[in-house]
Design an enzyme around this catalytic site. Structure first.
Site, PDB file in Angstrom:
ATOM      1  NE  ARG A  52      -3.580  -2.017   2.995  1.00  0.00           N
ATOM      2  CZ  ARG A  52      -4.449  -2.254   3.922  1.00  0.00           C
ATOM      3  NH1 ARG A  52      -4.363  -1.086   5.060  1.00  0.00           N
ATOM      4  NH2 ARG A  52      -5.281  -3.164   3.878  1.00  0.00           N
ATOM      5  CG  ASP A  54       0.231   5.833   3.735  1.00  0.00           C
ATOM      6  OD1 ASP A  54      -0.365   4.860   3.867  1.00  0.00           O
ATOM      7  OD2 ASP A  54       0.779   6.229   4.572  1.00  0.00           O
ATOM      8  NE  ARG A 199       4.268  10.402   5.101  1.00  0.00           N
ATOM      9  CZ  ARG A 199       2.757  10.567   5.189  1.00  0.00           C
ATOM     10  NH1 ARG A 199       2.058   9.531   4.748  1.00  0.00           N
ATOM     11  NH2 ARG A 199       2.514  11.287   5.814  1.00  0.00           N
TER      12      ARG A 199
END
Length: 250
Positions: A52, A54, A199
């Protein structure tokens, strides 16, 4: 009818999309890819991605697998032009690869690599593609901290709570900052990544660069396994998935 499995390799600018995975009331890359392929092949196509990304995160190298009812393989392999014509300009289909029917885009990946871009001066051409940092950063200290990541496997402190179902362990094999044009690029490679991990790592490394914390504190944060001890997540705009490796793909 019997079905045949394929991988599709794509790249996308994630600025306009709410990430990869299809979700209600939001436009995603997977939704648009599935629609384009379903129209072209004239049968329902559902992809499953290698992971995935974001909202706002980009991908230069992303794989998904899909099954298609028996069809001439050459027609499938030559479908890129038609699929790309049905996709928005921000999403590009690059390659279709026949694989065995048990091949899995997510679980078969043996390595993934991300890059995160930082620039230091206002630049309209880097909008939504790099993070503008106005502080002076100690790159040597950031690289020393990044090297410590290779000594650990449990990265719970860099993961959003309750998002992993089985383990927070990852094997990081590369983590380094390099100068590039008027900024920096951070490259990190591992066998897998937790949600929001890159991140959060970047946010903590920037704290090192600002001299807000030192190397001992960085190690203590990792060993605490507590997300609240790590730095803030940096903006999605500078993050790119750049490589996914499989044992049966070149």
């Amino acid at each position: 009818m019997s079905k045949k499995r394929y991988f599709i390799q794509i790249a996308y600018d994630g600025s306009l999309y709410h990430g990869w995975q299809t979700q209600p009331n939001a436009i995603t890359v997977q939704e648009l890819l599935d629609k384009a392929m379903s129209v072209f092949f004239r049968q329902p196509i559902e992809t499953l991605g290698c992971g995935r990304t974001d909202t706002g995160v980009h991908a230069k190298d992303f794989y998904a697998h899909f099954d298609i009812e028996e069809m001439d393989e050459n027609k499938v392999l030559n479908a890129l032009g038609g699929i790309n014509a049905l996709l928005p300009y921000q999403i590009a289909a690059k390659r279709i690869i026949p694989v065995h029917n048990e091949a899995h885009a997510r679980f078969d990946a043996t390595a993934r690599a991300y890059k995160y871009y930082i620039h230091f001066e206002k630049d309209p051409f880097k909008l939504n593609r790099s993070w503008l940092v106005k502080d002076k950063l100690d790159i040597e200290a950031m690289n020393s901290a990044a090297a410590l990541l290779l000594n650990y496997t449990d990265f719970s402190c860099f993961s959003k709570s309750h998002t992993q179902t089985f383990t927070n362990n990852c094997k990081v094999t590369q983590a380094v900052f390099e100068h590039e044009e008027d900024g920096l690029v951070f490259t990190i490679q591992a066998d897998r990544f937790l949600r929001n991990m890159v991140r959060a790592i970047m946010g903590t490394l920037v704290s090192i660069g600002k001299k807000e914390i030192d190397l001992a504190a960085f190690s203590a944060i990792i060993e605490s396994k507590n997300r609240s001890n790590a730095g803030q997540s940096v903006p999605a705009c500078g993050l790119y998935l750049v490589k996914v490796e499989y044992p049966y793909l070149r």
